[in-house]
Design a protein around this motif. Structure first.
Motif, short mmCIF file in Angstrom:
data_model
loop_
_atom_site.label_atom_id
_atom_site.label_comp_id
_atom_site.label_asym_id
_atom_site.label_seq_id
_atom_site.Cartn_x
_atom_site.Cartn_y
_atom_site.Cartn_z
N LYS A 158 1.58 -0.60 1.35
CA LYS A 158 2.31 0.64 1.61
C LYS A 158 3.00 0.67 2.96
CE LYS A 158 1.81 5.68 1.35
NZ LYS A 158 0.88 6.79 1.01
N PRO A 159 2.35 0.26 4.04
CA PRO A 159 3.03 0.31 5.34
C PRO A 159 4.29 -0.57 5.40
CG PRO A 159 0.65 0.05 5.63
CD PRO A 159 0.93 -0.18 4.18
N LEU A 160 4.39 -1.56 4.54
CA LEU A 160 5.51 -2.49 4.59
C LEU A 160 6.72 -2.02 3.77
CD1 LEU A 160 3.55 -5.85 4.12
CD2 LEU A 160 4.38 -4.86 6.26
N VAL A 161 6.48 -1.28 2.69
CA VAL A 161 7.58 -1.01 1.75
C VAL A 161 7.79 0.44 1.35
CG1 VAL A 161 7.35 -3.32 0.73
CG2 VAL A 161 6.16 -1.39 -0.32
N HIS A 162 6.76 1.26 1.52
CA HIS A 162 6.76 2.55 0.81
C HIS A 162 7.98 3.41 1.11
CE1 HIS A 162 4.60 5.38 -1.73
NE2 HIS A 162 4.95 6.35 -0.91
N GLN A 185 -5.37 0.57 -5.98
CA GLN A 185 -4.77 1.61 -5.14
C GLN A 185 -5.19 1.45 -3.69
OE1 GLN A 185 -2.47 3.53 -6.29
NE2 GLN A 185 -2.10 4.52 -4.31
N GLY A 186 -6.45 1.12 -3.47
CA GLY A 186 -6.93 0.92 -2.11
C GLY A 186 -6.23 -0.25 -1.43
N LEU A 187 -6.01 -1.31 -2.18
CA LEU A 187 -5.27 -2.46 -1.66
C LEU A 187 -3.85 -2.07 -1.27
CD1 LEU A 187 -4.87 -5.59 -1.26
CD2 LEU A 187 -4.11 -5.61 -3.64
N TYR A 188 -3.21 -1.32 -2.16
CA TYR A 188 -1.84 -0.90 -1.87
C TYR A 188 -1.79 -0.07 -0.60
CZ TYR A 188 2.67 1.44 -2.27
OH TYR A 188 3.92 1.92 -1.99
N GLU A 189 -2.67 0.89 -0.50
CA GLU A 189 -2.67 1.78 0.66
C GLU A 189 -2.88 1.01 1.96
OE1 GLU A 189 -2.11 5.04 0.72
OE2 GLU A 189 -2.02 5.38 -1.46
N ALA A 190 -3.75 0.02 1.94
CA ALA A 190 -4.10 -0.70 3.16
C ALA A 190 -3.12 -1.81 3.53
CB ALA A 190 -5.50 -1.29 3.03
N ASP A 191 -2.68 -2.59 2.52
CA ASP A 191 -1.94 -3.81 2.81
C ASP A 191 -0.44 -3.77 2.50
OD1 ASP A 191 -4.46 -4.69 3.39
OD2 ASP A 191 -4.63 -6.09 1.71
N LYS A 214 17.04 -6.59 -0.29
CA LYS A 214 15.80 -7.34 -0.08
C LYS A 214 14.71 -6.93 -1.07
CE LYS A 214 12.22 -7.92 3.47
NZ LYS A 214 11.84 -7.55 4.86
N GLY A 215 14.73 -5.67 -1.48
CA GLY A 215 13.70 -5.17 -2.38
C GLY A 215 13.72 -5.78 -3.76
N GLU A 216 14.81 -6.49 -4.11
CA GLU A 216 14.88 -7.17 -5.41
C GLU A 216 13.98 -8.40 -5.45
OE1 GLU A 216 16.61 -6.32 -8.06
OE2 GLU A 216 18.08 -4.87 -7.36
N ILE A 233 8.23 -7.38 -0.13
CA ILE A 233 7.14 -7.73 0.78
C ILE A 233 7.21 -9.22 1.11
CG2 ILE A 233 5.65 -5.89 -0.08
CD1 ILE A 233 4.04 -7.99 -1.58
N PRO A 234 6.70 -9.64 2.27
CA PRO A 234 6.68 -11.06 2.61
C PRO A 234 5.91 -11.86 1.56
CG PRO A 234 6.19 -9.73 4.55
CD PRO A 234 6.17 -8.80 3.37
N PHE A 235 6.41 -13.03 1.25
CA PHE A 235 5.81 -13.87 0.21
C PHE A 235 4.33 -14.12 0.48
CE2 PHE A 235 5.23 -18.30 -1.58
CZ PHE A 235 5.24 -17.91 -2.91
#
Length: 328
Positions: free
Chosen positions: A321-325, A313-319, A236-238, A243-245
């Motif tokens: 990271k929880p989905l894919v990290h 970076q702030g966007l990644y952390e908030a929106d 799925k990661g490809e 992340i969801p579209f």
């Protein structure tokens, strides 16, 4: 064009190179050799000297196209291809020295080259990383002059770390972009310490980070962006970095708001990756020659400011990271 060294290979390669998954046209559209040659020649003419392909890209047609372009060029072009994904079912038991040797020899024939500069295991199953005889095969192929170096293309950071344990692994190809940041935590430093080159794939998150998609965008039935959003075809990661579209579209809108006026999102996405000196090269794909032009222009774009980087970076952390990290 700017160049960096690909780890222990010593190859001095273009920082933005070319991936050829869709070089003969859009995903699932069939392969068009005239189009492929126009894309490849455009890249080479602009200083690209590293081209990545695979034996399964359009059933070997991509390798044939790459080989033709390389043979007809007066420049030194480094060719990387991959093997292993022809194994069906794609399980460790199918990975045998005999089978892999056959794939390498078939790739040499399709490419029309005497030696493959970099052969890469193509996202092998986990168990393969614990089989030294598979990695040892490529020492034999090197001694025979059929390959110059071995690399591994991976799905997960843990696989990349395991690949580093083999001294003959000269490069690792990994997904890394604004939406997939985990590789920089530990892997980048570990690879640099072992002088292993880092090839970044899926840098634009399957096109999300071009900013050209919307909720009304559609993709053909043979396009992984249509059929693999939940991992139906392969990892799925490809697809859209996992992340969801719709989540990706919302994130893209925010990122575009962070950028200076007139600064293309594609350039920002590639500059964000190039800010890391551990990265040897990025291999965005192209289904048209104009996309090559846009990708290569990113190398000349102004670096992203500290303020923009902080906001991304702030966007990644908030929106994101929880989905894919922790998944990859």
């Amino acid at each position: 064009m700017q160049y960096r060294t690909l780890g222990k290979t010593g190859f001095n390669i273009s920082t933005i190179s070319l991936g050829t998954w869709q070089v003969g046209g859009k995903w699932g559209s069939g392969f068009h050799h005239d189009l492929a040659q126009s894309i490849l020649r455009s890249a080479i003419d602009q200083g690209v000297n590293f081209i990545d392909t695979a034996d399964v890209y359009e059933a070997g047609e991509s390798e044939k196209a790459v080989g033709k372009a390389v043979r007809e060029s007066d420049e030194r072009i480094y060719v990387a291809t991959k093997c292993g994904r022809q194994i069906n079912p794609h399980v460790s038991e199918g990975y045998t020295p005999k089978a892999l040797r056959g794939y390498v020899e078939d790739s040499l024939k399709r490419l029309g080259l005497e030696q493959i500069d970099l052969i890469q295991l193509h996202c092998p199953p986990w168990e393969v990383y614990y089989r030294p005889e598979i990695f040892g095969l490529f020492e034999d192929l090197k001694a025979e002059g059929k390959i110059a170096h071995l690399g591994v293309s991976v799905e997960k950071v843990e696989q990349a770390m395991k690949a580093l344990e083999y001294d003959n692994v000269a490069s690792v190809q990994i997904i890394y972009n604004m939406f997939r940041q985990r590789p920089e935590e530990h892997f980048f430093g570990a690879a640099q310490a072992k002088n292993v080159g880092i090839i970044v794939r899926v840098p634009l998150a399957s096109g999300l980070l071009t900013g050209k998609f919307s909720k009304s965008s559609t993709f053909g039935a043979g396009d992984h962006r249509h059929g693999n959003r939940n991992g139906e075809w392969f990892d799925k990661g490809e697809t859209f970095a996992g992340i969801p579209f719709e989540t990706g579209l919302e994130a893209v809108d925010k990122i575009e708001g962070f950028l200076p006026e007139g600064y293309p999102l594609t350039h920002a996405a590639l500059q964000w990756i190039l800010r890391r000196p551990e990265v040897s090269t990025i291999i965005p794909g192209a289904s048209r020659a104009e996309q090559v032009d846009s990708n290569l222009a990113a190398a000349e774009a102004a670096p992203l400011s500290d303020d923009v980087l902080k906001k991304i970076q702030g966007l990644y952390e908030a929106d994101i990271k929880p989905l894919v990290h922790q998944l990859w």
